[in-house]
Every structure is written in C-alpha cells, then in structure tokens.
Write a protein that holds these residues in place. Structure first.
Motif, PDB file in Angstrom:
ATOM      1  N   THR A  22      36.300  39.502  35.920  1.00  0.00           N
ATOM      2  CA  THR A  22      36.808  38.121  36.000  1.00  0.00           C
ATOM      3  C   THR A  22      38.284  38.111  36.368  1.00  0.00           C
ATOM      4  O   THR A  22      38.709  37.327  37.227  1.00  0.00           O
ATOM      5  CB  THR A  22      36.587  37.409  34.654  1.00  0.00           C
ATOM      6  OG1 THR A  22      35.193  37.359  34.364  1.00  0.00           O
ATOM      7  CG2 THR A  22      37.137  35.994  34.706  1.00  0.00           C
ATOM      8  N   GLU A  23      39.080  38.984  35.735  1.00  0.00           N
ATOM      9  CA  GLU A  23      40.507  39.040  36.061  1.00  0.00           C
ATOM     10  C   GLU A  23      40.713  39.454  37.522  1.00  0.00           C
ATOM     11  O   GLU A  23      41.556  38.874  38.229  1.00  0.00           O
ATOM     12  CB  GLU A  23      41.215  40.025  35.126  1.00  0.00           C
ATOM     13  CG  GLU A  23      41.375  39.520  33.695  1.00  0.00           C
ATOM     14  CD  GLU A  23      42.195  40.470  32.846  1.00  0.00           C
ATOM     15  OE1 GLU A  23      42.822  41.397  33.409  1.00  0.00           O
ATOM     16  OE2 GLU A  23      42.234  40.285  31.615  1.00  0.00           O
ATOM     17  N   ALA A  24      39.946  40.446  37.973  1.00  0.00           N
ATOM     18  CA  ALA A  24      40.083  40.891  39.370  1.00  0.00           C
ATOM     19  C   ALA A  24      39.704  39.767  40.327  1.00  0.00           C
ATOM     20  O   ALA A  24      40.364  39.569  41.358  1.00  0.00           O
ATOM     21  CB  ALA A  24      39.203  42.114  39.618  1.00  0.00           C
ATOM     22  N   ARG A  25      38.677  39.021  39.992  1.00  0.00           N
ATOM     23  CA  ARG A  25      38.252  37.918  40.863  1.00  0.00           C
ATOM     24  C   ARG A  25      39.327  36.838  40.930  1.00  0.00           C
ATOM     25  O   ARG A  25      39.651  36.326  42.006  1.00  0.00           O
ATOM     26  CB  ARG A  25      36.943  37.348  40.332  1.00  0.00           C
ATOM     27  CG  ARG A  25      36.150  36.559  41.348  1.00  0.00           C
ATOM     28  CD  ARG A  25      34.761  36.277  40.847  1.00  0.00           C
ATOM     29  NE  ARG A  25      34.023  35.448  41.780  1.00  0.00           N
ATOM     30  CZ  ARG A  25      32.802  35.005  41.563  1.00  0.00           C
ATOM     31  NH1 ARG A  25      32.167  35.349  40.445  1.00  0.00           N
ATOM     32  NH2 ARG A  25      32.186  34.248  42.459  1.00  0.00           N
ATOM     33  N   ASN A  26      39.901  36.499  39.780  1.00  0.00           N
ATOM     34  CA  ASN A  26      40.964  35.487  39.753  1.00  0.00           C
ATOM     35  C   ASN A  26      42.205  35.974  40.486  1.00  0.00           C
ATOM     36  O   ASN A  26      42.866  35.199  41.190  1.00  0.00           O
ATOM     37  CB  ASN A  26      41.318  35.137  38.305  1.00  0.00           C
ATOM     38  CG  ASN A  26      40.195  34.413  37.593  1.00  0.00           C
ATOM     39  OD1 ASN A  26      39.336  33.810  38.234  1.00  0.00           O
ATOM     40  ND2 ASN A  26      40.174  34.477  36.275  1.00  0.00           N
ATOM     41  N   LEU A  27      42.529  37.256  40.337  1.00  0.00           N
ATOM     42  CA  LEU A  27      43.706  37.807  41.016  1.00  0.00           C
ATOM     43  C   LEU A  27      43.520  37.776  42.528  1.00  0.00           C
ATOM     44  O   LEU A  27      44.444  37.417  43.274  1.00  0.00           O
ATOM     45  CB  LEU A  27      43.966  39.231  40.528  1.00  0.00           C
ATOM     46  CG  LEU A  27      45.164  39.956  41.157  1.00  0.00           C
ATOM     47  CD1 LEU A  27      46.453  39.178  40.935  1.00  0.00           C
ATOM     48  CD2 LEU A  27      45.302  41.364  40.592  1.00  0.00           C
ATOM     49  N   LEU A  28      42.328  38.150  43.003  1.00  0.00           N
ATOM     50  CA  LEU A  28      42.083  38.149  44.444  1.00  0.00           C
ATOM     51  C   LEU A  28      42.038  36.735  45.003  1.00  0.00           C
ATOM     52  O   LEU A  28      42.373  36.521  46.170  1.00  0.00           O
ATOM     53  CB  LEU A  28      40.770  38.873  44.757  1.00  0.00           C
ATOM     54  CG  LEU A  28      40.783  40.396  44.536  1.00  0.00           C
ATOM     55  CD1 LEU A  28      39.431  40.997  44.872  1.00  0.00           C
ATOM     56  CD2 LEU A  28      41.866  41.058  45.375  1.00  0.00           C
ATOM     57  N   GLU A  29      41.632  35.760  44.196  1.00  0.00           N
ATOM     58  CA  GLU A  29      41.669  34.377  44.659  1.00  0.00           C
ATOM     59  C   GLU A  29      43.117  33.923  44.852  1.00  0.00           C
ATOM     60  O   GLU A  29      43.413  33.141  45.759  1.00  0.00           O
ATOM     61  CB  GLU A  29      40.960  33.473  43.660  1.00  0.00           C
ATOM     62  CG  GLU A  29      39.437  33.600  43.690  1.00  0.00           C
ATOM     63  CD  GLU A  29      38.762  32.721  42.661  1.00  0.00           C
ATOM     64  OE1 GLU A  29      39.494  32.011  41.928  1.00  0.00           O
ATOM     65  OE2 GLU A  29      37.526  32.736  42.583  1.00  0.00           O
ATOM     66  N   ALA A  30      44.021  34.422  43.988  1.00  0.00           N
ATOM     67  CA  ALA A  30      45.435  34.054  44.112  1.00  0.00           C
ATOM     68  C   ALA A  30      46.133  34.873  45.190  1.00  0.00           C
ATOM     69  O   ALA A  30      47.015  34.364  45.889  1.00  0.00           O
ATOM     70  CB  ALA A  30      46.135  34.245  42.763  1.00  0.00           C
ATOM     71  N   ARG A  87      34.755  41.347  44.627  1.00  0.00           N
ATOM     72  CA  ARG A  87      34.350  40.969  45.986  1.00  0.00           C
ATOM     73  C   ARG A  87      32.826  40.843  46.096  1.00  0.00           C
ATOM     74  O   ARG A  87      32.319  39.949  46.785  1.00  0.00           O
ATOM     75  CB  ARG A  87      34.873  42.002  46.986  1.00  0.00           C
ATOM     76  CG  ARG A  87      36.406  42.016  47.104  1.00  0.00           C
ATOM     77  CD  ARG A  87      36.860  42.903  48.256  1.00  0.00           C
ATOM     78  NE  ARG A  87      38.320  42.904  48.382  1.00  0.00           N
ATOM     79  CZ  ARG A  87      39.109  43.842  47.868  1.00  0.00           C
ATOM     80  NH1 ARG A  87      38.568  44.868  47.208  1.00  0.00           N
ATOM     81  NH2 ARG A  87      40.421  43.773  48.000  1.00  0.00           N
ATOM     82  N   TYR A  88      32.116  41.724  45.425  1.00  0.00           N
ATOM     83  CA  TYR A  88      30.647  41.643  45.440  1.00  0.00           C
ATOM     84  C   TYR A  88      30.191  40.361  44.743  1.00  0.00           C
ATOM     85  O   TYR A  88      29.245  39.697  45.206  1.00  0.00           O
ATOM     86  CB  TYR A  88      30.061  42.876  44.765  1.00  0.00           C
ATOM     87  CG  TYR A  88      28.549  42.984  44.875  1.00  0.00           C
ATOM     88  CD1 TYR A  88      27.898  42.681  46.060  1.00  0.00           C
ATOM     89  CD2 TYR A  88      27.781  43.390  43.797  1.00  0.00           C
ATOM     90  CE1 TYR A  88      26.520  42.777  46.164  1.00  0.00           C
ATOM     91  CE2 TYR A  88      26.402  43.496  43.892  1.00  0.00           C
ATOM     92  CZ  TYR A  88      25.776  43.184  45.080  1.00  0.00           C
ATOM     93  OH  TYR A  88      24.410  43.277  45.185  1.00  0.00           O
ATOM     94  N   ALA A  89      30.846  40.007  43.659  1.00  0.00           N
ATOM     95  CA  ALA A  89      30.499  38.765  42.951  1.00  0.00           C
ATOM     96  C   ALA A  89      30.724  37.550  43.843  1.00  0.00           C
ATOM     97  O   ALA A  89      29.905  36.622  43.872  1.00  0.00           O
ATOM     98  CB  ALA A  89      31.322  38.645  41.671  1.00  0.00           C
ATOM     99  N   SER A  90      31.813  37.539  44.579  1.00  0.00           N
ATOM    100  CA  SER A  90      32.075  36.418  45.479  1.00  0.00           C
ATOM    101  C   SER A  90      31.034  36.358  46.589  1.00  0.00           C
ATOM    102  O   SER A  90      30.587  35.278  46.979  1.00  0.00           O
ATOM    103  CB  SER A  90      33.483  36.550  46.079  1.00  0.00           C
ATOM    104  OG  SER A  90      34.463  36.475  45.066  1.00  0.00           O
TER     105      SER A  90
END
Length: 804
Positions: free
Chosen positions: A51-59, A281-284
């Motif tokens: 979750t943190e990695a996903r939020n960081l990559l979105e930012a 990235r896979y989750a997205s």
C-alpha cells in the motif's frame, strides 16, 4: 503452506507475472521466492508495504531503482581479493548512486511511508567509495590520468615518445631515399611495433627488423633500425602503464572488499524496495485493492471470515471475466456449490483460493474495497484431474490420495477447496464418500468449499448447520453459463432443458421426466421459478443503476449550466462597473472644467468681477460633483429569479418622480425623465441609468403610502420597521446637525436588522470624520467600525458593524 496448492491454484503464474515488474535481478529473485505467510502480523506488514509503495508511486511515478545492478557477486569477489574490472566498478557506483537517490526520496516522506523508510534506512550510500571510483574511472570505464601521479607521468612520457617516433617514421616515409622502396607511404603496426611496408625486392636496402609479411609475400613490414630504441621505450612505458593501472584497480577493489557487508545490505534493501514497487505496479495493472485481513474469531467456530465483493480471477481476461461475490455469514463455514458443467464452479473455487494466497503474499487482490479475508495457517486444494497411467492411478484414486493427505493435515485454521468431490466412481458410493469427507471436515471446524453434482450433498447442505448451498447460473436460452454465483440456492443440472433446446425428441424428454420422482420435478420447478425471480430482480437493479447514472449525468449538465449562468452574471457586473467608471471619469472632467471657470472668474482675467451669486452657484456645483466623486460605486448584482413581493403596487402609467424598482440592480430609484421609445432615466443613489420601462416595477411614493394608510379601507396595520438603506450621507453637514442624524439612522438600521452600514462623511479637514467615529466608539449598538477600502471611499467612508 502446501506447495502442491500453489501449483493447483496457479500461484506460480501470478508470481511469474509479478516478477516481470521487477527492475533488476536481485528483486526478481526475491519475488520468485515469494510464498504466502500464515502469520497475521507478517501478512499485515507485507500488505502495508504494498500500500505504501502504491501511494508513493502515485505521488512520484518516476521513482524506482533505475541504474541499480545486483553487484553482490562482484563485491564477494573483491572481498576474496580479486581485482574487479572497470565496468564492474562502474556498476557498483551506479548502484550506490541509485540507492542514495531512492533513500533520500523516501526519507523526505518518512512519516507517510514508515515501512518503506525503515527498509531504506538499511541503505549505505557509500559516498567515499563513489568518490574514489569517480576519481579513478571515466564514465566509459577508462582509468583517468589523475588516478595517480605515476600514471600521469607515464602517460605523458608515452605520449611524447610516440610523437617522436611518428616524426622519425614520417621523415623516412617522405625521404626521397626511401620513397622507391615503400609499397605505400604509410606507417602501420605489427605486434605492437610501428613499422613501414617495404617492397620485398628491396629487403636489404633498409636495415631493420622484419615483423611480418603480406599474404602474397610482396610486402615486408620492417621496423627501421633508427626507430628500434624508440619502439623499445614505448613498449616499456606501455608495460609500466599496464602495471600501474592494475595496481590502481587492485586498490579500488580492496576498498570495495572492505565495504562488502554494507554493499550487500544495500543491494538487499534495494531489492526489497523494488519488490514492493513491483507489487504496487502489478496491483495497479490488476485494478486491485488492499483486502481487510483479520484473525480467527475465538467466539465462534471456526471463526473464519470470507467476504469477497466483485472478485475477479487475475489470470482471466479482465474484459470478459464476470466478477463474483462470496460472503459467508458468521454461522457458515462450508459452502456446497452445484450447477452444470462449464458453469464456473471450478473458477469460483480457484478464485477464492488464489485470492487468499495472493493476500497472504502481501499482494493486493482483484476485488472491490471492503473485501475481508481471514489469514489461514494453511490452504489445501484438490482441483483438476491428476490421473496417472504410469502410476496406475485412476481419476478417483488420484483425487482420493490427495484428499487423504489433506485430511491428515487440515485443522480449523485451514482453508480447503474440493472440486467434484467423490466423482470418478459409482454415483451412490461417490456421494456417500463425499458426504462422509464433508462431515469430517465440518466436525474439525475446517472452512471448506466444495463443488459437486451430487443432489445428496444439496440436501445435506440444506439440513446441516454451518453449511449452505450455492449455485452458478446457467442461461437456458443461450445454453451458456452466466458465471454468477448465487449463495443460498442449490443449482440445477438443467439436463432436460438443455436436451429440449438442442432438439431431443419430445417423447424422449417426456419419458425421461416419467423416470424422475414427482418431488424432484416439483423441487426443480420451484428452483427454476426462484432463479427466474432473481434474474428479474437483477435486471430491475440494472435499470435502477442506469437510471441513477442518467440522473448523475443530468445533474452534471445542470451544474455546468449554472456555472455558465454565473460566468454570464459576472460579465454583466463587469460591464456595469466599466460603464459606471466611464461616467465617473466624465464627472471628473466636468469638475475640472468648473474649476477652470472659477480661475477665469478672477479679476485679472476679466474686465468685470463675477457677481457673488455667480461664484456661489459655481462653487455649489463643484462641491456637488466632488461629493458624487467621493461616493463609492455600489457593486452591481444580478440575482437569481426570486419570488414576487408579497404586496404588489397598483399599475398605472409611469411619470417623473415615481419610485420604481430596478431588477437588474436589485435597488429602488426615482424616475427623473421619460425618453423617447421605452427608455426611462432613473436615479439610483448617485447613479443615473437608462433602463427599459417594461422591466421596472412601480413602487408607491411616501405620500401615496400615507394616503393609503389613512384611508377608511386601510384597517389596522401593525407597524413594521423599514430599512433606512445601507448608507448615510453626512458630507456638508455641521457636527451639530450630523450627530443627531447619525443617532437616528443607527437606531433605524439596527431595528431593520441590517448587519452593517456605511457612513459617508467625506475627508475634508477630518473634524466631521473624527466626531462621527468618536460617537460610534461610545454607541451601545456598534460592535466595531473601520475605514472603507481605498476603492470604496477610503477615509471618507466608515463601515459600521452592529452588535448581534
């Protein structure tokens, strides 16, 4: 966890796809070794990392480990005393630079991403080592002259010696004595020595050492004797350069070896971070969401929770896969799924099991937000046909061996998925075995999902606490499954209906019906009716959703229209303000013209002085215009349509002196002139505007209202305080006259409920302004007061706010 389950549920394919999102080999190896965990805290930590990695990559979508390499083998070689090649040293430098960049980026948001920051803290940026490599090597991997003083000296001498040799050979090439001996007037190299191409027949004419000859033998490559010593010196210098470069690289490799542990930790930290980014990235790509993970509830048996909403199998085409909802209530921990072949029973089992495995790997799952799963200690599956000719295993035997292993290990903290339980043998015996196995799992409190065709299991599920029926829909019209899972209803085989649709003779179908018990036929008819009703409800829900979408679209369209109206309203206001400003400019010009008239009225410029009355008239006109200039321009508003006034004035022909309401300005004014056509000139405050007579609303004058009130028909009226207006003009009055007017005005404004008013007293000498503000400071109804903004009169106007 059971490794066979990973293969059966195809977790290996998920891991393979996940590894494709890794940016370098170290993280790829980490992901390929990923396995589900049965520990709740560990799974929650993995999910939080994703979750943190996903939020960081979105930012910061560009963030990553770009340039990093798995340099652990090079580092280990250096630690053992090996000398690294320049390209290996450059890989180490690139990895450290990428690690430092990523560490700083995460560190800036440490509060938002605590787990990623904890991993990043394990990164050693290795700044001294990066500086040492940069000092020694160029970006192309060449050892720089500045690497050591000795190397710089050797290369400088080597350069000058080569230049001297070139000059010597060039003089021989251009010499008329040797010109006829040369095959070509060029200088070349053979065996690391500079030579000249000499014709073979002139071999004895030039003294030197033969190093090579052409394939035809017509050309000999000779090193002239005058250049032998110079060539020898060049060779010595080249060997000295090689040895110095080796020494420098050896020292640099020793530095790498000394930092081996820190470098390995850094690569491992980078691998963990990149693995988290790969999961994100896979989750997205899957449009997945983080599941809500819980432990077993000790207050009930077995205490597991499975709530999957709009769950999709991640390996199926996202454009065609049909989402399913799976929700077990607190009293249910076993689900018996029935329905026709190819209806989606097996896909349902695999979806449930695979999503549970993915969640416990720390992956987000392709399901809607709010989906909840228990973290199981173990997951077992028996799905598919594993018959083996080599091992003499039938389908039934293969399934049974697998189920025996599951029964030997499964407990109340496990999830078991069984496809076609009891199939591959006599139906009666198979159904009995299936019921016995299911009963055993129920007694252990194991969360179980079973897909079957046996009607006996439908009855078992209906009559046994903790077990529920479920079915997959089948469209009789199209002879195809809908893949919708219905919990609470058993499925139908639809064999007779399918046979009828395919054209089996009616007499055969009727004969088949006669072989089926009446109770079974009634039950099938009832199920058919229930399924049709559910389909109608689903279609009604779809229509409601479509209607809601249409309402939302209309709402958005209306909002856009309102915004357009608001823009138009603002444009009208700006136009009115521009017109008012133009009129003020005209007034200013008129004031200046009057002042020039006064100056011309002085005795030196006229034969006869103006009369006192003339001067008085001019001064009065100037003062009147200056008052108009100091009066602020009222903001023009265009209100939305409002309700009509409670009491409408009687209609009659308009005439000068009438009080009228001007809707465009939301204010009352007095008609001062009737122009040709429909235009009427109205004075509103200090402004004079021209408006269409049809847009005006007539208001009774004070005298007319008084006459109406005193008429016999007027009756008894309750007095109601009227608004005195939001401005009081005191300019030109003495202090003695102004203060009583101010007191009376404040009382009326307060009683009328005005929140604030404006007192226009002008600037002048400031005595009136001072007296007004002193009076306001002591007034019990006044909360506060302050000068108006510069664009609205400045110190010439005081804004007063009443106490609530």
């Amino acid at each position: 966890m059971d490794p066979d389950t990973y293969r059966i549920l195809e977790l290996n394919k998920i891991i393979e796809r996940l590894a494709g999102y890794a940016a370098f080999s170290a993280s790829e190896m980490l992901l390929r070794a990923l396995e589900p965990s049965g520990d709740l805290e560990e799974v929650l930590r993995r999910q939080q990392e994703t979750t943190e990695a996903r939020n960081l990559l979105e930012a910061q979508s560009h963030l990553g480990v770009g340039g990093a390499r798995d340099v652990r083998p090079h580092v280990q070689d250096a630690a053992r005393g090996s000398t690294l090649r320049p390209e290996q040293l450059l890989d180490i430098r690139a990895t450290l630079l990428a690690a430092g960049t990523l560490k700083r980026a995460i560190g800036k948001r440490a509060g938002q991403f605590p787990l990623l920051n904890e991993i990043a803290l394990g990164i050693d940026e290795g700044k001294p080592l990066v500086a040492a490599i940069s000092r020694v090597l160029s970006d192309e991997g060449e050892v720089l002259d500045s690497a050591s003083e000795k190397l710089a000296r050797i290369r400088q001498e080597l350069q000058s010696t080569r230049a001297r040799l070139q000059d010597k050979l060039q003089s021989l090439v251009t010499s008329s004595q040797y010109a006829s001996y040369l095959q070509e007037p060029i200088i070349t190299m053979r065996g690391g020595r500079y030579v000249l191409p000499i014709k073979a027949e002139y071999k004895g004419r030039i003294q030197g050492i033969v190093h090579d000859q052409s394939a035809s033998g017509a050309t000999l490559f000779i090193e002239p004797l005058p250049t032998v010593e110079i060539n020898n010196r060049i060779r010595e210098l080249e060997l000295d350069e090689r040895d110095e470069v080796r020494r420098i690289l050896s020292e640099l490799s020793a530095l790498v070896g000394a930092e081996a542990d820190r470098l390995i930790w850094t690569v491992e930290a980078l691998a963990q971070l990149d693995a988290a980014f790969a999961k994100a990235r896979y989750a997205s790509a899957l449009r997945a969401s983080a599941p809500h993970l819980v432990d077993f509830d000790p207050k009930r048996t077995p205490g597991s929770t499975i709530r999957l909403y709009s769950a999709r199998h991640p390996l199926l085409d996202p454009q065609t896969v049909v989402p399913i909802d799976v929700e077990l209530d607190e009293e249910t921990y076993s689900l018996v799924i029935t329905g026709p072949n190819t209806g989606g029973k097996t896909v349902t089992l695999k979806t449930i099991g695979l999503l549970a495995l993915m969640a416990q790997c720390g992956l987000h799952i392709p399901a809607a937000e709010g989906s909840t799963l228990t973290v199981f200690r173990a997951i077992y599956a028996d799905i598919g046909d594993e018959q083996s000719i080599e091992q003499s295993l039938s389908t039934f035997s293969a399934h049974l061996r697998r189920i025996i292993r599951i029964l030997a290990q499964a407990d109340q903290h496990a999830l078991v998925l069984l496809d076609e339980l009891g199939s591959g043998t006599d139906p009666a015996e198979g159904a009995a075995i299936a019921r016995a196995i299911l009963t055993e799992l129920l007694q252990r409190g194991v969360t179980t999902f079973v897909a079957t065709h046996y009607p006996e299991l439908k009855l078992f599920a209906h009559s046994t606490p903790g077990v529920r029926n479920a079915s997959v829909e089948f469209d009789i019209e199209t002879l195809s499954p809908t893949y919708h899972l219905i919990i609470g209803l058993p499925g139908r085989s639809n064999a007779l209906a399918i046979a009828q649709r395919l054209g089996l003779p009616e007499r055969v179908i009727e004969r088949a019906r006669s072989y089926i018990g009446a109770a079974d036929l009634q039950a099938d008819d009832l199920l058919d009716e229930i399924h049709r009703t559910r389909q109608e409800i689903r279609q009604a829900q779809a229509r409601l959703v479509a209607a809601e979408a249409e309402v939302q679209a209309l709402r958005a369209e209306l909002q856009a229209r309102l915004e357009s109206i608001e823009e138009e309203r603002r444009a009208i206001i700006e136009e009115a303000r521009a017109q008012a400003q133009a009129e003020l400019e005209a007034v200013r010009a008129e004031v200046e013209a009057l002042r020039r008239r006064l100056r011309r009225a002085s005795p030196p410029e006229r034969e006869a002085a103006p009369s006192p009355e003339e001067l008085k008239d001019v001064e009065a006109e100037v003062e009147s215009l200056e008052e108009l200039l100091e009066a602020p321009v009222e903001p023009v508003t265009v209100p939305l349509p409002a309700a009509e006034p409670a009491e409408a004035a009687p209609l009659r022909a308009l005439r000068p002196g009438d009080r009228v309401y001007v809707p465009g300005l939301n204010a009352e004014g007095e008609i001062i002139a009737l122009n040709s056509g429909d235009d009427v000139e109205v004075r509103v405050g200090q402004l004079r505007v021209r408006v269409d007579a049809d847009s005006l609303e007539w208001r009774a004058s004070a005298g007319e209202r008084e006459a109406e009130e005193t008429s016999p028909e007027a009756g008894i009226r309750v007095p109601h305080p009227e608004s005195p207006g939001v401005e009081l003009y005191l300019r030109g009055y003495t202090i003695e006259d102004a203060l009583p007017m101010l007191e009376e005005y404040l009382d009326q404004a307060y009683l009328a409920g005005l929140p604030w008013v404006r007192i226009v007293h002008g600037k002048g000498t400031g005595r009136l302004r001072q007296a007004v503000r002193e009076h306001l400071r002591q007034h019990p109804l006044v909360k506060e007061y302050k000068p108006a903004p510069g664009s609205e009169g400045g110190e010439g106007v005081t804004i007063v706010y009443f106490a609530s």
